[in-house]
Enzyme design. Sequence first.
Site, PDB file in Angstrom:
ATOM      1  N   ARG A  25       1.497  -9.768   2.349  1.00 25.05           N
ATOM      2  CA  ARG A  25       2.245  -9.452   1.135  1.00 25.05           C
ATOM      3  C   ARG A  25       2.026 -10.576   0.123  1.00 25.05           C
ATOM      4  O   ARG A  25       1.777 -11.723   0.500  1.00 25.05           O
ATOM      5  CB  ARG A  25       3.735  -9.348   1.438  1.00 25.05           C
ATOM      6  CG  ARG A  25       4.110  -8.146   2.251  1.00 25.05           C
ATOM      7  CD  ARG A  25       5.606  -8.180   2.572  1.00 25.05           C
ATOM      8  NE  ARG A  25       5.968  -7.036   3.380  1.00 25.05           N
ATOM      9  CZ  ARG A  25       5.861  -7.003   4.711  1.00 25.05           C
ATOM     10  NH1 ARG A  25       5.438  -8.059   5.375  1.00 25.05           N
ATOM     11  NH2 ARG A  25       6.188  -5.919   5.383  1.00 25.05           N
ATOM     12  N   LYS A  48       9.410 -11.397   4.725  1.00 27.96           N
ATOM     13  CA  LYS A  48      10.200 -10.177   4.754  1.00 27.96           C
ATOM     14  C   LYS A  48      10.794  -9.880   6.124  1.00 27.96           C
ATOM     15  O   LYS A  48      11.929  -9.465   6.232  1.00 27.96           O
ATOM     16  CB  LYS A  48       9.351  -8.987   4.285  1.00 27.96           C
ATOM     17  CG  LYS A  48      10.144  -7.704   4.213  1.00 27.96           C
ATOM     18  CD  LYS A  48       9.362  -6.578   3.616  1.00 27.96           C
ATOM     19  CE  LYS A  48      10.208  -5.322   3.554  1.00 27.96           C
ATOM     20  NZ  LYS A  48       9.497  -4.211   2.965  1.00 27.96           N
ATOM     21  N   HIS A 119       1.134  -4.980  -4.389  1.00 32.48           N
ATOM     22  CA  HIS A 119       0.959  -4.408  -3.050  1.00 32.48           C
ATOM     23  C   HIS A 119      -0.419  -3.774  -2.860  1.00 32.48           C
ATOM     24  O   HIS A 119      -0.820  -3.474  -1.740  1.00 32.48           O
ATOM     25  CB  HIS A 119       2.056  -3.376  -2.790  1.00 32.48           C
ATOM     26  CG  HIS A 119       2.905  -3.698  -1.623  1.00 32.48           C
ATOM     27  ND1 HIS A 119       3.429  -4.947  -1.379  1.00 32.48           N
ATOM     28  CD2 HIS A 119       3.325  -2.928  -0.595  1.00 32.48           C
ATOM     29  CE1 HIS A 119       4.132  -4.926  -0.272  1.00 32.48           C
ATOM     30  NE2 HIS A 119       4.085  -3.726   0.225  1.00 32.48           N
ATOM     31  N   ARG A 122      -2.757  -5.487  -0.281  1.00 37.26           N
ATOM     32  CA  ARG A 122      -2.379  -5.194   1.103  1.00 37.26           C
ATOM     33  C   ARG A 122      -2.824  -3.782   1.496  1.00 37.26           C
ATOM     34  O   ARG A 122      -3.356  -3.564   2.575  1.00 37.26           O
ATOM     35  CB  ARG A 122      -0.860  -5.354   1.225  1.00 37.26           C
ATOM     36  CG  ARG A 122      -0.275  -5.137   2.583  1.00 37.26           C
ATOM     37  CD  ARG A 122       1.206  -5.550   2.531  1.00 37.26           C
ATOM     38  NE  ARG A 122       2.009  -5.056   3.610  1.00 37.26           N
ATOM     39  CZ  ARG A 122       2.145  -5.658   4.789  1.00 37.26           C
ATOM     40  NH1 ARG A 122       1.503  -6.773   5.028  1.00 37.26           N
ATOM     41  NH2 ARG A 122       2.923  -5.147   5.714  1.00 37.26           N
ATOM     42  N   HIS A 146       5.052  -0.307  10.707  1.00 38.43           N
ATOM     43  CA  HIS A 146       5.487   1.082  10.566  1.00 38.43           C
ATOM     44  C   HIS A 146       5.774   1.670  11.943  1.00 38.43           C
ATOM     45  O   HIS A 146       5.216   1.232  12.945  1.00 38.43           O
ATOM     46  CB  HIS A 146       4.417   1.915   9.860  1.00 38.43           C
ATOM     47  CG  HIS A 146       4.166   1.492   8.455  1.00 38.43           C
ATOM     48  ND1 HIS A 146       3.000   1.774   7.785  1.00 38.43           N
ATOM     49  CD2 HIS A 146       4.927   0.809   7.564  1.00 38.43           C
ATOM     50  CE1 HIS A 146       3.055   1.287   6.561  1.00 38.43           C
ATOM     51  NE2 HIS A 146       4.220   0.688   6.406  1.00 38.43           N
ATOM     52  N   TYR A 155       0.948   5.272   3.195  1.00 41.59           N
ATOM     53  CA  TYR A 155       0.991   3.943   2.587  1.00 41.59           C
ATOM     54  C   TYR A 155      -0.382   3.524   2.067  1.00 41.59           C
ATOM     55  O   TYR A 155      -0.507   2.968   0.986  1.00 41.59           O
ATOM     56  CB  TYR A 155       1.506   2.936   3.619  1.00 41.59           C
ATOM     57  CG  TYR A 155       1.632   1.524   3.118  1.00 41.59           C
ATOM     58  CD1 TYR A 155       2.683   1.150   2.288  1.00 41.59           C
ATOM     59  CD2 TYR A 155       0.710   0.561   3.477  1.00 41.59           C
ATOM     60  CE1 TYR A 155       2.811  -0.148   1.836  1.00 41.59           C
ATOM     61  CE2 TYR A 155       0.827  -0.748   3.028  1.00 41.59           C
ATOM     62  CZ  TYR A 155       1.875  -1.090   2.205  1.00 41.59           C
ATOM     63  OH  TYR A 155       1.991  -2.375   1.754  1.00 41.59           O
TER      64      TYR A 155
END
Length: 171
Positions: A25, A48, A119, A122, A146, A155
């Site tokens: 990230r 995170k 993002h 990533r 996930h 994603y």
Amino acid sequence: MKHYFRSRSMRNYLFFCIGIYSGLRVSDLLTITVREARYNYINKVEKKNGHSKRFVVHPSIRSDLDTFIADKADDEYLFASRQRKTISQLKQQPIDRSTAYRFLNEAARKFGLEEFGNHTLRKTWGYRLYQQDERNLALLIDAFGHSDMRVTLRYIGLTQDLLDRATMRMR
């Protein structure tokens, strides 16, 4: 975009490259220190979720990275801001995520890309790993944290691509 960044700013070039080769990230990219960048692997604890992540420094950028950090102190941030922070007045802090967003978006516009954010680096890493070998999906699910492959495929923007390919294979 790599060539675009490399010709303009080594810091931004390395930020972009480490982003697309690590899957980190932006908040974790910003905290990489010169000490961490001196090795072939960089270990980070993700802000995170607190997960430890180790990634290899891609061989295609190793030489540029070594040149970039050659005269820097180990405790400096790899992506240091050249400015003093407005509120805290601190120097030698990492660039702000809004700065990263700005230079990434300026480059994206040059190439006619829309919807390019922090993002995206990533997601690009994930997309490229999946395209290289679809068996990497299990690795990506774990790397992204996930719980379901559908979340990971959505994603990295592959849901529609997979539907299109499946349709084209129909007889």
